[in-house]
Design a protein around this motif. Structure first.
Motif, PDB file in Angstrom:
ATOM      1  N   VAL A   1     119.006  36.016  40.738  1.00  0.00           N
ATOM      2  CA  VAL A   1     117.586  36.318  40.790  1.00  0.00           C
ATOM      3  C   VAL A   1     116.943  35.980  39.449  1.00  0.00           C
ATOM      4  CG1 VAL A   1     117.945  38.746  40.136  1.00  0.00           C
ATOM      5  CG2 VAL A   1     115.844  38.075  41.319  1.00  0.00           C
ATOM      6  N   THR A   2     115.809  35.320  39.502  1.00  0.00           N
ATOM      7  CA  THR A   2     115.043  35.033  38.288  1.00  0.00           C
ATOM      8  C   THR A   2     114.149  36.228  38.010  1.00  0.00           C
ATOM      9  OG1 THR A   2     115.071  32.666  38.746  1.00  0.00           O
ATOM     10  CG2 THR A   2     113.398  33.464  37.212  1.00  0.00           C
ATOM     11  N   ALA A   3     114.370  36.888  36.881  1.00  0.00           N
ATOM     12  CA  ALA A   3     113.620  38.097  36.553  1.00  0.00           C
ATOM     13  C   ALA A   3     113.496  38.225  35.045  1.00  0.00           C
ATOM     14  CB  ALA A   3     114.314  39.330  37.124  1.00  0.00           C
ATOM     15  N   THR A   4     112.286  38.423  34.569  1.00  0.00           N
ATOM     16  CA  THR A   4     112.076  38.678  33.145  1.00  0.00           C
ATOM     17  C   THR A   4     112.141  40.184  32.907  1.00  0.00           C
ATOM     18  OG1 THR A   4     109.677  38.722  33.463  1.00  0.00           O
ATOM     19  CG2 THR A   4     110.674  36.619  32.823  1.00  0.00           C
TER      20      THR A   4
ATOM     21  N   GLN B   1     116.051  46.690  29.297  1.00  0.00           N
ATOM     22  CA  GLN B   1     116.133  46.700  30.751  1.00  0.00           C
ATOM     23  C   GLN B   1     117.309  45.863  31.240  1.00  0.00           C
ATOM     24  OE1 GLN B   1     112.298  45.261  32.151  1.00  0.00           O
ATOM     25  NE2 GLN B   1     111.796  47.269  32.988  1.00  0.00           N
ATOM     26  N   ASN B   2     117.875  46.237  32.383  1.00  0.00           N
ATOM     27  CA  ASN B   2     118.906  45.446  33.044  1.00  0.00           C
ATOM     28  C   ASN B   2     118.586  45.366  34.523  1.00  0.00           C
ATOM     29  OD1 ASN B   2     121.123  44.812  30.986  1.00  0.00           O
ATOM     30  ND2 ASN B   2     120.789  46.994  30.652  1.00  0.00           N
TER      31      ASN B   2
ATOM     32  N   TYR C   1     120.092  34.123  31.461  1.00  0.00           N
ATOM     33  CA  TYR C   1     118.718  34.645  31.482  1.00  0.00           C
ATOM     34  C   TYR C   1     117.694  33.506  31.372  1.00  0.00           C
ATOM     35  CZ  TYR C   1     114.679  37.517  30.206  1.00  0.00           C
ATOM     36  OH  TYR C   1     113.463  38.126  30.181  1.00  0.00           O
ATOM     37  N   PRO C   2     116.595  33.563  32.166  1.00  0.00           N
ATOM     38  CA  PRO C   2     116.111  34.694  32.975  1.00  0.00           C
ATOM     39  C   PRO C   2     116.731  34.809  34.365  1.00  0.00           C
ATOM     40  CG  PRO C   2     114.547  32.904  33.098  1.00  0.00           C
ATOM     41  CD  PRO C   2     115.627  32.447  32.147  1.00  0.00           C
ATOM     42  N   VAL C   3     117.775  34.035  34.649  1.00  0.00           N
ATOM     43  CA  VAL C   3     118.473  34.186  35.918  1.00  0.00           C
ATOM     44  C   VAL C   3     119.618  35.179  35.731  1.00  0.00           C
ATOM     45  CG1 VAL C   3     119.745  33.044  37.762  1.00  0.00           C
ATOM     46  CG2 VAL C   3     117.893  31.829  36.589  1.00  0.00           C
ATOM     47  N   TRP C   4     119.628  36.220  36.535  1.00  0.00           N
ATOM     48  CA  TRP C   4     120.652  37.266  36.493  1.00  0.00           C
ATOM     49  C   TRP C   4     121.601  37.037  37.660  1.00  0.00           C
ATOM     50  CZ3 TRP C   4     120.234  41.658  33.064  1.00  0.00           C
ATOM     51  CH2 TRP C   4     119.089  41.634  32.253  1.00  0.00           C
ATOM     52  N   ARG C   5     122.927  37.153  37.430  1.00  0.00           N
ATOM     53  CA  ARG C   5     123.892  36.766  38.457  1.00  0.00           C
ATOM     54  C   ARG C   5     125.028  37.785  38.600  1.00  0.00           C
ATOM     55  NH1 ARG C   5     123.150  31.185  39.380  1.00  0.00           N
ATOM     56  NH2 ARG C   5     121.984  30.125  37.717  1.00  0.00           N
ATOM     57  N   ALA C   6     125.571  37.828  39.818  1.00  0.00           N
ATOM     58  CA  ALA C   6     126.811  38.564  40.087  1.00  0.00           C
ATOM     59  C   ALA C   6     127.368  38.086  41.421  1.00  0.00           C
ATOM     60  CB  ALA C   6     126.580  40.073  40.128  1.00  0.00           C
TER      61      ALA C   6
ATOM     62  N   ALA D   1     122.825  33.877  47.524  1.00  0.00           N
ATOM     63  CA  ALA D   1     121.446  34.320  47.645  1.00  0.00           C
ATOM     64  C   ALA D   1     120.728  33.990  46.341  1.00  0.00           C
ATOM     65  CB  ALA D   1     121.394  35.818  47.933  1.00  0.00           C
ATOM     66  N   THR D   2     119.702  33.141  46.418  1.00  0.00           N
ATOM     67  CA  THR D   2     118.944  32.741  45.235  1.00  0.00           C
ATOM     68  C   THR D   2     117.514  33.233  45.420  1.00  0.00           C
ATOM     69  OG1 THR D   2     120.330  30.780  44.970  1.00  0.00           O
ATOM     70  CG2 THR D   2     118.212  30.811  43.798  1.00  0.00           C
ATOM     71  N   ASP D   3     117.061  34.116  44.512  1.00  0.00           N
ATOM     72  CA  ASP D   3     115.785  34.793  44.712  1.00  0.00           C
ATOM     73  C   ASP D   3     114.972  34.806  43.407  1.00  0.00           C
ATOM     74  OD1 ASP D   3     116.388  35.708  47.454  1.00  0.00           O
ATOM     75  OD2 ASP D   3     117.881  36.971  46.454  1.00  0.00           O
ATOM     76  N   THR D   4     113.714  35.246  43.543  1.00  0.00           N
ATOM     77  CA  THR D   4     112.825  35.492  42.409  1.00  0.00           C
ATOM     78  C   THR D   4     112.279  36.896  42.534  1.00  0.00           C
ATOM     79  OG1 THR D   4     112.202  33.152  42.259  1.00  0.00           O
ATOM     80  CG2 THR D   4     110.743  34.742  41.198  1.00  0.00           C
ATOM     81  N   TRP D   5     112.333  37.648  41.424  1.00  0.00           N
ATOM     82  CA  TRP D   5     111.846  39.031  41.424  1.00  0.00           C
ATOM     83  C   TRP D   5     110.407  39.084  41.931  1.00  0.00           C
ATOM     84  CZ3 TRP D   5     113.714  43.903  40.204  1.00  0.00           C
ATOM     85  CH2 TRP D   5     112.750  44.904  40.000  1.00  0.00           C
ATOM     86  N   ARG D   6     110.148  40.060  42.815  1.00  0.00           N
ATOM     87  CA  ARG D   6     108.802  40.245  43.367  1.00  0.00           C
ATOM     88  C   ARG D   6     108.108  41.437  42.729  1.00  0.00           C
ATOM     89  NH1 ARG D   6     111.045  39.893  49.443  1.00  0.00           N
ATOM     90  NH2 ARG D   6     111.536  42.033  48.875  1.00  0.00           N
TER      91      ARG D   6
END
Length: 318
Positions: free
Chosen positions: A230-233, A238-239, A265-270, A313-318
């Motif tokens: 997920v791309t998230a700033t 913060q985590n 970062y800004p892509v967070w992965r697991a 799953a590839t997403d962007t923070w909403r």
């Protein structure tokens, strides 16, 4: 703190840097060492990600490890996390070499030179792919005291990295032939040894050493290795986590959410093992330095896992 620095030396990266408030921080160096520092006149209690294997650790600021326990405070790590009270204008420091009952044998006289020093050790990283059942932990056990001398209860517990990967780093004597095996151990102490002959390694004279293996005798898992990205700033401290309707994603409980890595970062992965042929709902959350949780907006995300293999799953923070 010399012991702390020596224990942390093989890992140069600072991880899970946590800001509790303007005066209290905590961070760890891989699975080797953790420290919390309080630059205020008031003691502060908070929960930190330590990176350490579960169990008890001696606070080396307050005392030392002895055969009977800790002369100072003892901190218990569970699930890689620990709730710690960091004293006013003080610190709490933990490392893999200071655990209750792990003090070296006394020398012949108080002034005798120690038989080993940090330079006589090689930081050896064990990594194994394994599929323990519920209630089992994965250990490495071997022929040297550092690996429990073939006693599973005294072996080294490996920390889950996600995706069925377990890892721990152990200081072993240099230039030494070591036999070892991986073992699954229940909370009641029942041990399931991997099949086959003992594994062997010889530590080098200098530097570090690493082995990567697969637990022998495991049945092939039908779990679907699902990668979340997920791309998230974020703001400092913060985590980002993923939480969802299945047990592997915390069952909608943020306390059981899966931490995502900010390495890209800004892509967070697991990567998480999810059950096959299962409808999964999930969302991303941000855990703030004060312990509060911020959920992304919008409806639950969803997908259905395939019968096997992998999913991304590839997403962007909403």
């Amino acid at each position: 703190m010399v012991g702390w620095a020596n224990a942390a030396r093989p890992v140069r990266t600072v991880s899970d840097f946590t800001t509790v408030n303007n005066n209290v921080i905590g961070f760890h160096r891989g699975d080797r060492a953790w420290i919390g520092i309080n630059d205020s006149g008031t003691a502060t209690t908070a929960t930190f990600t330590t990176g350490l294997a579960d169990g008890g650790y001696c606070d080396v600021i307050a005392g030392s490890a002895t055969a009977a326990g800790c002369t100072g405070g003892t901190v218990t790590v569970s699930g890689g996390r620990a709730t710690v009270t960091v004293p006013a204008n003080g610190a709490v420091a933990l490392h893999v070499g200071a655990r209750p009952g792990t003090s070296p044998s006394p020398t012949a006289s108080p002034t005798a030179s120690p038989t080993t020093s940090p330079t006589d050790r090689v930081a050896t990283t064990f990594t194994v792919n394994a599929t323990p059942t519920a209630g089992q932990d994965v250990y490495v056990v071997g022929s040297v005291p550092e690996l429990g001398a073939w006693t599973p209860a005294n072996g080294v517990r490996l920390t889950a990295q996600g995706g069925g990967v377990y890892r721990a780093t152990v200081d072993l004597p240099r230039s030494t032939s070591v036999e070892y095996k991986f073992v699954k151990v229940t909370t009641a102490g029942a041990a399931t040894w991997e099949s086959g002959a003992n594994r062997t390694l010889t530590t080098p004279a200098t530097g570090t050493y690493a082995v990567t293996e697969t637990f022998r005798g495991d049945t092939v898992s039908t779990a679907v290795a699902t990668s979340f990205a997920v791309t998230a700033t974020t703001v400092y401290g913060q985590n980002v986590f993923v939480v969802g309707n299945v047990a592997a994603l915390g069952g909608w409980n943020p306390a059981g959410a899966v931490a995502l890595s900010p390495a890209t970062y800004p892509v967070w992965r697991a990567t998480v093992d999810l059950p096959p042929n299962t409808a999964v709902e999930y969302k991303y959350v941000k855990k703030n330095p004060d312990g509060s949780v911020t959920w992304e907006s919008g409806a639950n995300r969803s997908f259905t896992t395939p019968a096997g293999g992998t999913r991304t799953a590839t997403d962007t923070w909403r």
